[in-house]
Design an enzyme around this catalytic site. Structure first.
Site, PDB file in Angstrom:
ATOM      1  N   LYS A  49       0.828  -1.217   0.000  1.00  0.00           N
ATOM      2  CA  LYS A  49       0.000   0.000   0.000  1.00  0.00           C
ATOM      3  C   LYS A  49       0.859   1.263   0.000  1.00  0.00           C
ATOM      4  CE  LYS A  49      -3.891  -2.373   2.182  1.00  0.00           C
ATOM      5  NZ  LYS A  49      -3.237  -3.680   2.411  1.00  0.00           N
ATOM      6  N   ARG A  50       1.845   1.289  -0.887  1.00  0.00           N
ATOM      7  CA  ARG A  50       2.706   2.450  -1.014  1.00  0.00           C
ATOM      8  C   ARG A  50       2.019   3.506  -1.899  1.00  0.00           C
ATOM      9  NH1 ARG A  50       4.919  -0.211   2.709  1.00  0.00           N
ATOM     10  NH2 ARG A  50       7.138  -0.608   2.777  1.00  0.00           N
TER      11      ARG A  50
END
Length: 269
Positions: free
Chosen positions: A96-97
């Site tokens: 979830k960058r």
């Protein structure tokens, strides 16, 4: 990995199961804690027992980062083991960058080059210049958070924006990004009723669907509205498979739970 290879594995195994390797040291069998690297040994046993039932493996990076350098080493050993022994498995770094420019490029290098994952999950909030650096990597896939399964999804994702829910604007806008053919999308199983509208916007894209099982999502509903002519679904299960037993039979019990899902999936293929 090219998507044709993923579809081939789905057809061969009659499965679109993704297993989330979210390893919590407080939940794994106690006898493993005596080993030098209990996280890797747990993962290895689960992978060996379920590789013929699943097509994708998804370590949630937070569970490894929380353990410091030892956790990162366990993650590296895990992905190396998958790539060496089961190269046909599609791998997802659930990280979830999402940051701009060079920072995104560095995140992409970390997961695509150093760790050699096939894909990574990305938050779209910062827009095009936070997503396109990931899309620049050939034969790698960027999985954009679109409509998630958590209660807080209603805080922003379903709110109206120019007359449309924000998640629909995310889907529509992302199609204009360079190399958007390498995009996949996270759609929570608890939001299965939205899938018909989602498929109208991204009919050919793969959807990663968490939330079946422990979070209450329905596989039947997901398949009814989400399947396309290339299957187009990866349905994730984590806790329901990983922690089926805390005994020495944990891998066997995990395989039994995975097979239950695989057999259900075979009915829809």
């Amino acid at each position: 990995m090219e998507l044709t290879q993923l579809v081939e594995q789905i057809r061969k195994k009659k499965s679109f199961l993704c297993i989330g390797l979210d390893v919590d040291l407080e939940k794994i069998p106690p006898h493993l804690l005596e080993l030098q690297d209990p996280v890797f040994e747990f993962n290895k046993a689960i992978i060996d027992a379920t590789h013929h039932l699943a097509v994708a493996l998804k370590p949630n990076i937070a569970f490894y980062e929380a353990l410091g350098i030892k956790g990162w080493e366990s993650l590296k050993k895990t992905i190396d083991y998958i790539n060496e022994h089961y190269p046909q498995m599609f791998t997802i770094a659930d990280a979830k960058r999402g940051d701009i420019g060079n920072t995104s490029t560095m995140y992409a290098k970390a997961f695509f080059e150093d760790l050699n994952f096939d894909s990574v999950t990305i938050a779209p909030y910062m827009g095009k210049d936070s997503v396109e650096p990931f899309l620049a990597f050939k034969d790698r896939h960027t999985i954009l958070l679109a409509l998630t399964s958590n209660p807080g999804a209603f805080d922003f994702q379903t709110k109206e924006f120019d007359g449309k829910p924000l998640y629909q604007k995310v889907l529509e806008t992302s199609k204009s990004y360079v190399n958007s053919e390498n995009l996949m999308y996270v759609i929570g199983a608890t939001k299965a009723s939205y899938l018909k509208d989602i498929r109208a916007i991204v009919p050919a894209s793969f959807l990663l669907v968490p939330g079946v099982g422990a979070q209450g999502g329905s596989l039947e509903e997901v398949c009814k509205y989400g399947l396309n002519d290339q299957v187009g679904l990866l349905v994730n299960s984590s806790r329901g498979i990983l922690y089926a037993s805390k005994g020495e039979d944990f891998a066997q019990k995990a395989a039994e739970k995975a097979q239950e899902l695989q057999l259900q999936m075979a009915n829809f293929l």
